[in-house]
Design a protein around this motif. Structure first.
Motif, mmCIF file in Angstrom:
data_model
loop_
_atom_site.group_PDB
_atom_site.id
_atom_site.type_symbol
_atom_site.label_atom_id
_atom_site.label_comp_id
_atom_site.label_asym_id
_atom_site.label_seq_id
_atom_site.Cartn_x
_atom_site.Cartn_y
_atom_site.Cartn_z
ATOM 1 N N HIS A 9 56.208 68.162 69.332
ATOM 2 C CA HIS A 9 57.696 68.316 69.191
ATOM 3 C C HIS A 9 58.133 68.052 67.812
ATOM 4 C CE1 HIS A 9 61.554 68.554 71.712
ATOM 5 N NE2 HIS A 9 61.743 68.418 70.577
ATOM 6 N N PRO A 10 58.510 68.875 67.010
ATOM 7 C CA PRO A 10 58.609 70.334 67.197
ATOM 8 C C PRO A 10 57.111 70.803 67.183
ATOM 9 C CG PRO A 10 59.022 70.193 65.029
ATOM 10 C CD PRO A 10 58.881 68.659 65.517
ATOM 11 N N VAL A 11 56.780 71.800 67.730
ATOM 12 C CA VAL A 11 55.358 72.392 67.714
ATOM 13 C C VAL A 11 55.166 73.897 67.388
ATOM 14 C CG1 VAL A 11 54.833 73.109 70.013
ATOM 15 C CG2 VAL A 11 53.246 71.880 68.899
ATOM 16 N N ARG A 12 56.708 74.621 67.297
ATOM 17 C CA ARG A 12 56.662 76.177 67.188
ATOM 18 C C ARG A 12 55.884 76.560 65.987
ATOM 19 N NH1 ARG A 12 62.757 76.336 67.279
ATOM 20 N NH2 ARG A 12 62.228 74.512 68.625
ATOM 21 N N HIS A 13 55.613 76.081 64.847
ATOM 22 C CA HIS A 13 55.220 76.449 63.698
ATOM 23 C C HIS A 13 53.455 75.919 63.741
ATOM 24 C CE1 HIS A 13 58.704 78.038 62.372
ATOM 25 N NE2 HIS A 13 59.354 77.016 62.396
ATOM 26 N N SER A 14 52.888 75.310 64.890
ATOM 27 C CA SER A 14 51.926 74.792 64.893
ATOM 28 C C SER A 14 50.963 76.036 64.784
ATOM 29 C CB SER A 14 51.329 74.329 66.309
ATOM 30 O OG SER A 14 50.062 74.076 66.508
ATOM 31 N N LYS A 15 49.784 75.665 63.934
ATOM 32 C CA LYS A 15 48.719 76.792 63.610
ATOM 33 C C LYS A 15 47.537 76.821 64.691
ATOM 34 C CE LYS A 15 50.337 76.974 59.192
ATOM 35 N NZ LYS A 15 51.812 76.934 59.769
ATOM 36 N N SER A 16 47.658 75.784 65.745
ATOM 37 C CA SER A 16 46.490 75.462 66.580
ATOM 38 C C SER A 16 45.923 76.759 67.304
ATOM 39 C CB SER A 16 46.606 74.268 67.311
ATOM 40 O OG SER A 16 46.563 73.123 66.496
#
Ligand code: ATR
Length: 273
Positions: A9-16
């Motif tokens: 949180h936030p995680v929207r831009h996660s590259k995972s």
């Protein structure tokens, strides 16, 4: 299909999701990998629901790593040492195993860049969660000395005392630092605000290796600064991100994906995903 995801949180831009989808394709594993961004006080419930509904494993990122540590059924030795969990696996016996792959990811990335850790003198900047996660893995490589420097000196002292049984680790203030160091690892979040840790430029020399756990589409503030002062080998944390993911994938699937191609694609797409 086996389901995995990353909680943050936030995680929207996660590259995972990007990374794990490429790993799965490369190793011909049937799985899907998504994102979950629960409210900060709803993580425990969201984690339970995910596994109740058949989830096989997850990654955990900021700000949930310490909470995840308290929510799993058992901990790997490296997670216990880190005091934080970034990887959870549901075992065949229905046990939630908490692991931490961050330190292994850092060391794997340093080695892939040809950095020698054995007998080296390492300076670790910062004494927060990122530093704690890296210490055991770094000390396992048998450096001659590992010095921790932190803005709040008492936190560096506490960390050095906590890891003292694993190797030659000491705490010094930024003012006390005396070179030469072979490797400087920046684990502070200073770059996030475009700030620099208060390191004397005289500590930078041409043969030093500089690692910033942060990364971005262009050089971090710390890497730009180190280059200006003559450092020739600089690395950012994108490789660590890919390597810790590869380690997590191995924990889940029992098969180790290659990282080089994925890192190349990630670099090409940085900012676009
Ligand atoms: P993380 O989990 O990413 O390590 P953290 O636990 O909040 O995050 O720790 C951030 C680290 O960056 C701390 O060591 C912090 O120093 P303090 O302990 O004195 O707060 C360090 N840090 C953050 N901003 C900094 C800055 N501008 N200069 C130097 N150190 C900084």
């Amino acid at each position: 299909m086996d389901r995995y995801l990353v909680f943050g949180h936030p995680v929207r831009h996660s590259k995972s999701p990007f990374i794990h989808t490429l790993f799965a394709r490369q190793t011909q594993q049937e799985l899907e990998y998504g994102l979950a961004e629960p409210a900060v006080d709803e993580f425990a419930q969201a984690l339970r629901t995910f596994f109740d509904q058949g989830g096989k494993g997850c990654n955990v990122t900021v700000p949930f790593k310490e909470q995840a540590f308290t929510l799993v059924d058992c901990l790997s030795p490296r997670a216990k040492r880190a005091g934080a969990v970034n990887t959870i696996k549901l075992t065949d016996d229905g046990v939630l195993l908490g692991d931490n792959t961050d330190g292994a990811g850092l060391v794997a990335d340093l080695k892939s860049h040809g950095v020698t850790l054995a007998d080296s003198r390492i300076l670790l900047l910062g004494a927060g969660g990122a530093a704690r996660g890296a210490l055991a893995s770094l000390l396992a490589e048998l450096p001659s000395e590992l010095v921790i420097a932190n803005r709040t000196h008492t936190k560096a002292q506490q960390l050095a005392a906590e890891f003292h049984d694993l190797g030659p680790v000491i705490a010094q203030t930024y003012e006390q630092l005396a070179g030469p160091f072979d490797l400087v690892i920046n684990s502070t979040s200073a770059s996030l605000q475009g700030e620099l840790p208060p390191l004397a430029p005289a500590l930078i020399h041409t043969d030093i290796a500089i690692y910033d756990m942060m990364y971005g589409a262009s050089d971090t503030a710390f890497i730009s600064w180190a280059k200006q002062h003559g450092a020739r080998q600089t690395m950012d944390g994108l490789g660590m991100l890919v390597e810790q993911a590869a380690e997590a994938f191995t924990v889940w699937r029992g098969i180790r994906p290659g990282t080089k191609q994925v890192l190349r694609e990630l670099k090409r797409n940085l900012g676009a995903i």
